[in-house]
Motif scaffolding. Structure first.
Motif, PDB file in Angstrom:
ATOM      1  N   GLU A  26      -6.106   0.090  -6.838  1.00 46.31           N
ATOM      2  CA  GLU A  26      -6.543  -1.059  -6.031  1.00 46.31           C
ATOM      3  C   GLU A  26      -6.300  -2.377  -6.753  1.00 46.31           C
ATOM      4  N   ASN A  69      -8.479   5.423  -8.430  1.00 45.51           N
ATOM      5  CA  ASN A  69      -8.434   4.488  -7.313  1.00 45.51           C
ATOM      6  C   ASN A  69      -8.668   3.046  -7.760  1.00 45.51           C
ATOM      7  N   ARG A  77       0.822  -1.211   0.000  1.00 44.34           N
ATOM      8  CA  ARG A  77       0.000   0.000   0.000  1.00 44.34           C
ATOM      9  C   ARG A  77       0.851   1.253   0.000  1.00 44.34           C
TER      10      ARG A  77
END
Length: 191
Positions: free
Chosen positions: A179, A175, A7
């Motif tokens: 992801e 996003n 992350r």
């Protein structure tokens, strides 16, 4: 069964990252001779996370490695060329942590339309040389630094928009793309 995650970094990760980074300080692998103060390191994370990108790999929520980008020290004004730095705890090397971090960072750079990345590897560091070769980097010129000789390894990226006038900053990526790339990268860690 252990669970891996890859992350983006935030300033709260500073203490854990500094623990991972400190053993590399004073070697060819790190650009400084002394550990930075925690407040300075957190400021560095804040400055670079939003402009270039820092990523962390965790196993069962415990930080085991991180990577980040800096300006290309040979061409600092070239926004499309950056330097990749990778730090992994020794006991977590060779289980896919570095590969997961590189893969997500590469995907983010390509989505952001960057074009080239360089890694500095201590000459004769077979483990690092084998890693970067396996990731698709090619060795280039060698330089003598204060702490030893390094070889510049280069990787040509496949930018999403090769004609972009500026790269897209990591935190501005869609996003959904981030992801998907993050999930793919986490599966590379063998824990």
């Amino acid at each position: 069964m252990a669970k891996a995650a890859v992350r983006r970094v935030n300033e709260w990760d500073g203490p854990a990252m500094l623990k991972i980074y400190t053993p590399y300080i004073g070697t060819v692998h790190a650009p400084e001779q002394q550990p930075p103060a925690l407040s300075d390191y957190v400021s560095r994370i804040d400055a670079y996370t939003y402009g270039l990108g820092w990523l962390m790999c965790e196993i069962d929520t415990h930080p085991v490695g991180f990577c980040h980008l800096t300006e290309d020290r040979h061409d600092p004004k070239n926004l499309f060329s950056v330097e990749f730095q990778l730090y992994v705890k020794p006991e977590f090397q060779q289980i896919g942590v570095g590969k997961a971090l590189w893969t997500l960072m590469r995907d983010m750079m390509e989505l952001g339309s960057r074009r080239q990345v360089t890694a500095r590897v201590a000459s004769g560091d077979k483990i690092s040389e084998d890693f970067f070769r396996a990731m698709g980097f090619t060795p280039g010129e060698t330089e003598q630094e204060e702490r030893g000789e390094v070889t510049l390894w280069r990787y040509t990226l496949n930018p999403l928009d090769p004609q972009a006038e500026r790269p897209i900053k990591p935190y501005l990526l869609e996003n959904v793309d981030y992801e998907k790339a993050r999930e793919r990268a986490a599966k590379l860690v063998k824990c």
